[in-house]
Motif scaffolding. Structure first.
Motif, mmCIF file in Angstrom:
data_model
loop_
_atom_site.group_PDB
_atom_site.id
_atom_site.type_symbol
_atom_site.label_atom_id
_atom_site.label_comp_id
_atom_site.label_asym_id
_atom_site.label_seq_id
_atom_site.Cartn_x
_atom_site.Cartn_y
_atom_site.Cartn_z
ATOM 1 N N GLU A 194 85.849 30.208 -10.641
ATOM 2 C CA GLU A 194 87.015 29.984 -11.474
ATOM 3 C C GLU A 194 88.157 30.823 -10.934
ATOM 4 O O GLU A 194 88.384 31.940 -11.352
ATOM 5 N N SER A 202 94.489 28.504 -16.067
ATOM 6 C CA SER A 202 93.788 27.628 -15.119
ATOM 7 C C SER A 202 94.450 26.282 -14.976
ATOM 8 O O SER A 202 93.975 25.429 -14.248
ATOM 9 N N ARG A 203 95.549 26.044 -15.664
ATOM 10 C CA ARG A 203 96.204 24.746 -15.601
ATOM 11 C C ARG A 203 97.295 24.747 -14.529
ATOM 12 O O ARG A 203 98.076 25.666 -14.428
ATOM 13 N N SER A 250 90.900 22.467 -15.980
ATOM 14 C CA SER A 250 89.704 22.693 -15.176
ATOM 15 C C SER A 250 88.561 21.866 -15.742
ATOM 16 O O SER A 250 88.467 21.640 -16.947
ATOM 17 N N PHE A 291 88.357 23.504 -21.149
ATOM 18 C CA PHE A 291 87.835 22.710 -20.038
ATOM 19 C C PHE A 291 87.691 21.245 -20.448
ATOM 20 O O PHE A 291 87.444 20.925 -21.613
ATOM 21 N N ASP A 359 86.291 22.121 -6.600
ATOM 22 C CA ASP A 359 87.092 22.300 -7.806
ATOM 23 C C ASP A 359 86.204 22.008 -9.003
ATOM 24 O O ASP A 359 85.617 20.946 -9.108
ATOM 25 N N GLY A 360 86.081 22.957 -9.929
ATOM 26 C CA GLY A 360 85.282 22.739 -11.117
ATOM 27 C C GLY A 360 84.073 23.633 -11.168
ATOM 28 O O GLY A 360 83.712 24.308 -10.207
#
Length: 454
Positions: A194, A202-203, A250, A291, A359-360
């Motif tokens: 992360e 996280s956006r 995310s 999330f 990603d993720g």
């Protein structure tokens, strides 16, 4: 949820004949005595005895007719609050009875049919309901086992004041109580992979504030006029507005291994139930942290399954609906007959996270793994920015020595997963998932611990 419905028996002549079968022993005795007295009066020529016989014979028939009419003039309903509860929590069921006839009822007995795991069948006795009157009673149900349990149908037994007739009415409708797995509140830790953490940080915005970087769109009714972009309006000849900031959330996948051969035992304290409860806790925690989440099983099935590669929506009502769908799935999930994780591997490889490998977040709850399945699980790490695995060993949970099965030791499985980049932790019996989650947050990528008892 209201649960009312028509009676299962008919209202015509067939229903009336069925009502005659509701005569009690006292009612049949009255009828037989009346017929006998009438016969003797006819033979002996006694008029007074004939009147007594007719009274004894007619009284049960009048009660049958009255209850037959009353039975179809009494309505029942059920209200379940809430319709979805966690295992071990209680739900309240409220029963309501309405007398819509012009006559009072006699003795009423209510019984609601419930599965044995929710407790004994509730029974209530109502002495009398006046014309147009209403009575409400309630009871509570509770289950330590997740699942979906039907409530109903509601049964109503009517009796006349003389105890000559008892009739039963069954309503056809029923409700369903969904018992979801227990969840634990998890600490807000930062897991490996992360890069920007939880929440708003996280956006990634698709639109910047600079005037030269604005991506305008056509004006829509209801848009704020303060967002009108006049330069673009002059260029395109129609009203244009600044595009609203569109954050990209995310994404996270919670993988649950449901293979029958990967788990032993059953019941609330089994390894499989611990894994289901852990998956539910992770889903709730990640959704609360902003999330977009999906639930994936070893069969390759993804929940929710519509759009966005199966991930939940970006928020609001759609996100709440997706969360409820995932929890309902976990309420009834059982063992699969699959032998491996190949379908789950293909699902992870095919969809990726947000369209980009790396990603993720991938959170997996795995049972027993042989060499082939351990290799497949290790390859899943390539498609995720961060991967955390909680590995359960059936021998340990069943209280047997690990040497009794041919699988590699759990330490070996953990090592191979860590070498592939997983944060892998063992989940022994009695461990608190919140503590394992905290350990996963402290461990750097490619490491892990054997877990401690909570």
């Amino acid at each position: 949820m209201d649960a009312g419905g028509p009676a299962q028996e008919g209202r015509g002549a067939g229903g009336l004949r069925a009502s005659l079968s509701g005569l009690t022993t006292r009612g049949r005795s009255f009828l037989a005595a009346g017929i006998a007295a009438a016969a003797c009066a006819y033979v002996l020529g006694q008029g007074e005895l004939l009147r007594v016989g007719l009274l004894l014979a007619v009284l049960p028939l009048i009660c049958v007719l009255a209850l037959h009419r009353t039975r179809h003039r009494v309505s029942g309903s059920r209200r379940l609050t809430p319709g979805r509860v966690s295992a071990g929590a209680e739900a309240r069921v409220q029963l309501r009875l309405d007398n819509v006839s012009r006559l009072p009822t006699g003795l009423l007995m209510l019984q609601d049919r419930v599965p044995y795991v929710l407790g004994p069948r509730p029974r209530f006795v109502l002495d009398r309901v006046e014309p147009g009157g209403r009575r409400e009673v309630s009871y509570r149900v509770r289950s330590d086992l997740r699942g979906r349990y039907p409530l109903g149908p509601l049964q109503l037994r009517l009796s006349d004041p003389f105890g000559l007739v008892e009739l039963t009415r069954s309503f056809s409708a029923y409700d369903t109580l969904t018992v979801i797995p227990r969840t634990e509140p998890l600490p807000p830790v930062r897991l490996a992979g992360e890069a920007s953490g939880y929440g708003d940080g996280s956006r990634r915005s698709l639109a910047l504030a600079g005037d030269d970087d604005v991506i305008p769109r056509t004006y829509r009714r209801g848009d704020d006029l303060r967002r009108v972009h006049w330069r673009s309006t002059a260029r395109y000849g129609e009203l244009m507005v600044r595009r609203e900031e569109q954050p990209q959330r995310s994404r996270a996948t919670v993988l649950l291994d449901t293979r029958r051969l990967a788990f032993e035992g059953a019941g609330p304290d089994s390894a499989f139930e611990w894994a289901v409860s852990g998956a539910a806790s992770a889903l709730v925690h990640l959704l609360e942290r902003g999330f977009s989440v999906r639930l994936l099983t070893d069969t390759g099935d993804s929940v929710p399954g519509d759009g966005g590669s199966g991930f939940s929506a970006s928020g609001g009502q759609d996100s709440a609906t997706a969360a409820g769908l995932m929890m309902d799935t976990l309420a009834v999930v059982g063992h699969s007959d699959g032998a491996g994780l190949s379908r789950a591997h293909d699902a992870v490889r095919g969809s990726g996270f947000g369209g980009n490998a790396g990603d993720g977040l991938l959170v997996a709850f795995l049972g027993d793994l042989d060499d082939v399945q351990t290799e497949l699980a290790a390859k899943m790490r390539q498609r995720a920015g961060g991967a955390v695995a909680f590995v359960l060993d059936s021998a340990t949970w069943a209280g047997r020595p690990a040497q009794e099965h041919a699988l590699p030791p759990v330490e070996e499985r953990l090592r191979r997963l860590r070498d592939a980049g997983w944060t892998a932790l063992a989940a022994p019996p009695g461990v608190a998932f919140a503590e394992l989650w905290r350990q996963a947050g402290r461990a750097p990528s490619g490491t892990g611990t054997t877990g401690g008892r909570g």
